[in-house]
Write a protein that holds these residues in place. Structure first.
Motif: not given
Length: 504
Positions: A132-139, A128-130
């Motif tokens: 959240m850190a990488l989620g904004s970069s996926e788009p 979950i922590l990873a």
């Protein structure tokens, strides 16, 4: 968290070292070898050094590895840091179990369950922590054509956009490792504080006291529990790793259903470990192991012969995950009841678990490739359950024989001690502490003599007025004949006799 964060960030690690994901498989090998080496080394060090200091150093080493991994640009350096983290985790797993047993002793059951429940919490939190850190970069990684359905307009990429996105992705990827490393740094600081407040002399005295608790079949029990954990952990990791593939190939589920089935297994595993914290307070470790073995045997039988039915597959997976949850901590707590578990023994348990985690899944993968039409994972679950069901009665018989032998030895030592005390010239204070039952018999003799004295005084007073009362007071007191010493006797003896005389 340190172990589970590797999965969701593995692709980013491959990009950092400019390799494909399939080309850096040796990272896992390096971490596993470091884990085995750290387990063995920790078992040796925990028998001669302070446990708090070793745990603090192991978590500090993990922190250094986590801080350095996101900056690795070479695959060799990445493998070295993964080996450092693996070694630190091996020391931590060995030392955590030993420290829990040394701290709480026979009452370590709930604490041991809570310790292993924290593993499940960390494995749940790290992805979950990873994310959240990488989620904004996926788009941003999507092609430009796939962004047309988004409401907010996007700027047109320039020549420097890929480089900027790569730097931004690296920064977001870094945060997950920094947060986990900082958390471990804080925990290691508290272990350093515990080390500064603890003394090695107390640890040495505790080790000296525990030496006589070694069971008669100590080494046989250690080897059998090593094999027990080898089968248990290997079966646990194998089922959790291959159930997704089994659900798609044999049960013909889509990816969402297969992922949900995998989540049911690990969710039941984590939930049952949480419930086991409270169950361990009212159930013996042997009872919990027996219930777990019966549940795993029933669930694996259902999965091996009835897994073609969807209901049996879902129910069997949930029961199997719940049954596997409490075996490892309960096994260590169970053996602690019969013999002392020091660093070397705990390291053997951790090494057995690690070898089972490495060997059994690899063997299942090889056999599944050779016999693609056979559900090897289900038959493996049934076989390992059968082995553990057979091993536990053997271990119980050896432990019971050791316990009965120690009980007979303690009885004979107690009888010899009483014989020596009865023939020795101990003072009256030592006799009060060792032979409290003899004092009670002496008290009854004093009461009877006091009653005789009162009767003689009454009879003497009735003889006539010519008798002098001084003669009566000059007669020897019966208490002198009973051996009662006012100064050296039991402190509460006179008060007890007075109360009994008053009651009479």
């Amino acid at each position: 968290m340190s172990i589970a964060v590797l999965g969701p960030t593995f692709q980013n690690l491959a990009q950092n070292v400019r390799r494909n994901v399939s080309d850096i498989y040796f990272v896992f090998v390096g971490r596993s070898l470091g884990y085995l080496g750290g387990s063995v080394l920790g078992g040796v060090l925990f028998d001669c050094l302070n446990a708090h200091l070793l745990l603090a150093l192991s978590m500090l080493g993990t922190t250094v590895g986590l801080y350095g991994i996101p900056w690795c640009k070479k695959s060799l350096l990445l493998t070295v840091l993964m080996s450092v983290i693996g070694a630190s985790m091996g020391v931590l797993d060995t030392g955590g179990n030993v420290l829990a047993l040394n701290t709480w002793g026979p009452e370590a059951g709930p604490h041991m369950q809570a310790l292993h429940f924290s593993f499940a919490i960390g494995a749940f939190v790290a992805p979950i922590l990873a994310k959240m850190a990488l989620g904004s970069s996926e788009p941003r990684d999507l092609p430009v054509g796939e962004k047309g359905n988004q409401s907010a307009p996007r700027p047109v990429p320039t020549a420097s956009a890929p480089l900027a996105l790569r730097h931004r992705l690296g920064a977001e990827f870094l945060w997950s490792y920094v947060v986990i490393g900082t958390y471990l740094l804080v925990v290691s600081f508290f272990f350093f504080i515990l080390y500064s407040k603890s003394g090695s002399a107390r640890d040495k005295s505790k080790a000296a006291v525990q030496k006589h608790r070694v069971a008669k079949h100590h080494y046989a029990l250690i080897v059998l529990l090593f094999l027990f954990f080898f089968c248990y952990v290997g079966a646990e990791v194998t089922y959790g790793s291959y159930i997704f593939t089994y659900a798609k190939v044999f049960a013909e589920m889509n990816e969402n259903e297969a992922a949900a089935l995998n989540s049911v297994f690990w969710g039941a595993f984590a939930a049952c470990r949480g419930v086991a914290i409270f169950c361990a307070a009212c159930l013996y470790p042997g009872t919990m192991i027996l219930l777990s073995l019966l549940g795993s045997a029933a669930a694996s039988s259902c999965l091996a012969f009835l897994a073609r039915h969807a209901a049996s597959l879902w129910a069997g997976t949930a029961v199997y995950g719940a049954s596997m949850a409490t075996i490892f901590p309960s096994g260590i707590s169970w053996l602690e009841q019969y013999t002392v578990i020091q660093g070397k023994a705990a390291s053997l348990f951790v090494v057995g678990a690690a070898l089972g985690e490495m060997c059994i899944p690899a063997a299942v993968g090889y056999l599944q490739g050779r016999f693609s039409h056979v559900p090897v994972v289900m038959y493996t679950a049934l076989a390992t359950s059968a082995v553990t069901v057979l091993l536990f009665p053997v271990m119980y018989g050896l432990a019971k024989a050791s316990g009965e032998g120690e009980a007979k030895t303690r009885v004979s030592e107690s009888e010899d001690r009483k014989a020596l005390l009865s023939n020795s010239g101990l003072n009256e204070d030592e006799e009060d502490e060792e032979d409290a039952g003899e004092w009670n018999e002496a008290d009854f003799e004093v009461i009877e003599m006091n009653d005789t004295l009162r009767n003689s005084v009454v009879d003497t007073s009735r003889k006539g007025p010519g008798d002098s009362p001084a003669k009566i007071s000059l007669q020897p007191h019966p208490d002198d004949a009973s051996g009662e010493a006012p100064a050296g006797g039991s402190p509460g003896r006179k008060t007890t006799n007075a109360d009994r005389e008053k009651n009479d």
